[in-house]
Design a protein around this motif. Structure first.
Motif, PDB file in Angstrom:
ATOM      1  N   PRO A   1       0.826  -1.199   0.000  1.00 14.79           N
ATOM      2  CA  PRO A   1       0.000   0.000   0.000  1.00 14.79           C
ATOM      3  C   PRO A   1       0.862   1.251   0.000  1.00 14.79           C
ATOM      4  CG  PRO A   1       0.042  -0.973   2.172  1.00 14.79           C
ATOM      5  CD  PRO A   1       0.812  -1.893   1.275  1.00 14.79           C
ATOM      6  N   GLY A   2       0.199   2.389  -0.134  1.00 15.36           N
ATOM      7  CA  GLY A   2       0.919   3.641  -0.294  1.00 15.36           C
ATOM      8  C   GLY A   2       1.486   4.260   0.964  1.00 15.36           C
ATOM      9  N   ILE A   3       1.009   3.882   2.149  1.00 15.40           N
ATOM     10  CA  ILE A   3       1.409   4.591   3.357  1.00 15.40           C
ATOM     11  C   ILE A   3       2.067   3.672   4.394  1.00 15.40           C
ATOM     12  CG2 ILE A   3       0.573   5.993   5.301  1.00 15.40           C
ATOM     13  CD1 ILE A   3      -1.685   6.958   3.420  1.00 15.40           C
ATOM     14  N   GLU A   4       1.729   2.413   4.442  1.00 16.98           N
ATOM     15  CA  GLU A   4       2.193   1.464   5.467  1.00 16.98           C
ATOM     16  C   GLU A   4       1.623   1.790   6.841  1.00 16.98           C
ATOM     17  OE1 GLU A   4       3.906  -1.422   5.105  1.00 16.98           O
ATOM     18  OE2 GLU A   4       3.954  -1.123   2.944  1.00 16.98           O
ATOM     19  N   TYR A   5       0.330   2.049   6.882  1.00 13.51           N
ATOM     20  CA  TYR A   5      -0.391   2.320   8.120  1.00 13.51           C
ATOM     21  C   TYR A   5      -0.324   1.093   9.030  1.00 13.51           C
ATOM     22  CZ  TYR A   5      -4.366   3.238  11.202  1.00 13.51           C
ATOM     23  OH  TYR A   5      -5.165   3.418  12.294  1.00 13.51           O
ATOM     24  N   ASP A   6      -0.097   1.313  10.342  1.00 20.49           N
ATOM     25  CA  ASP A   6       0.117   0.185  11.250  1.00 20.49           C
ATOM     26  C   ASP A   6      -0.918   0.051  12.370  1.00 20.49           C
ATOM     27  OD1 ASP A   6       0.785   2.230  12.984  1.00 20.49           O
ATOM     28  OD2 ASP A   6       2.835   1.534  13.329  1.00 20.49           O
ATOM     29  N   PHE A   7      -2.001   0.815  12.348  1.00 23.58           N
ATOM     30  CA  PHE A   7      -3.095   0.741  13.320  1.00 23.58           C
ATOM     31  C   PHE A   7      -2.676   1.152  14.733  1.00 23.58           C
ATOM     32  CE2 PHE A   7      -4.169  -2.158   9.898  1.00 23.58           C
ATOM     33  CZ  PHE A   7      -5.443  -1.739   9.576  1.00 23.58           C
ATOM     34  N   SER A   8      -1.569   1.898  14.870  1.00 23.26           N
ATOM     35  CA  SER A   8      -1.115   2.337  16.191  1.00 23.26           C
ATOM     36  C   SER A   8      -1.657   3.716  16.565  1.00 23.26           C
ATOM     37  CB  SER A   8       0.417   2.364  16.247  1.00 23.26           C
ATOM     38  OG  SER A   8       0.921   3.348  15.361  1.00 23.26           O
ATOM     39  N   GLU A   9      -2.330   4.387  15.633  1.00 24.43           N
ATOM     40  CA  GLU A   9      -2.935   5.695  15.861  1.00 24.43           C
ATOM     41  C   GLU A   9      -3.958   5.947  14.767  1.00 24.43           C
ATOM     42  OE1 GLU A   9       0.185   8.593  15.529  1.00 24.43           O
ATOM     43  OE2 GLU A   9       0.744   7.918  13.550  1.00 24.43           O
TER      44      GLU A   9
END
Length: 169
Positions: A88-96
């Motif tokens: 994916p484009g951002i590598e969001y990790d669900f930590s915020e």
């Protein structure tokens, strides 16, 4: 609560595949709610989060009540024959609070999820073919709890009033 959230289209679907049941849990109404009704995702590493719309979409934004601590995320989309892993484009990790972009998904195809595919399940929330993003995690220390979400269709338009409000005119 996030009163500034725009209304989300009814065609947005947010499902959790609970492998222990095994069944799909429909969190779509909770995810669309501007006031939010919290729901947990990734309780185990064998659970999946499914994000779907009848139209192609390129962004999902998550507002959390409990920040997650999860391992590597695997993002997949369906091409008509199989699930394809993509970066994916951002590598969001669900930590915020935050989101993930879904760009350039080649041959992305709607899929009608059933009780036999892509998992054997006791129930499926609806019978609507959708463009799906499937997310899984390698490990779970703390399961994220989602308050609500925004998913953006490829074609997003703003009214003159919305543009004026955004620009604070």
């Amino acid at each position: 609560s996030y009163p500034h959230l725009p209304p989300q289209p009814q065609r947005m679907a947010v499902w959790v595949f609970d492998s222990s049941a095994p069944t799909f849990i429909d969190n779509s109404a909770e995810a669309r709610s501007s006031a939010g009704t919290a729901f947990t995702i990734f309780e185990t590493t064998s659970d999946y989060l499914y994000l779907g719309m009848q139209d192609r979409f390129d962004l999902a934004i998550f507002f959390l009540t409990i920040a997650g601590v999860v391992g590597a995320r695997t993002y997949e989309y369906y091409d008509g024959d199989s699930w394809n892993i993509f970066s994916p484009g951002i590598e969001y990790d669900f930590s915020e609070d935050g989101g993930e972009r879904f760009d350039r998904l080649i041959n992305w195809t709607p899929l009608l999820i059933s009780t036999t595919a892509p998992h054997t399940a006791t129930a499926v929330p609806d019978e609507i073919p959708r463009y799906w993003i499937r997310i899984s995690v390698a490990s779970v220390t703390t399961s994220p709890t989602v308050l609500n979400m925004i998913m953006r269709p490829y074609a997003s338009y703003a009214t003159a009033k919305e543009v004026s409000e955004i620009l604070q005119l």
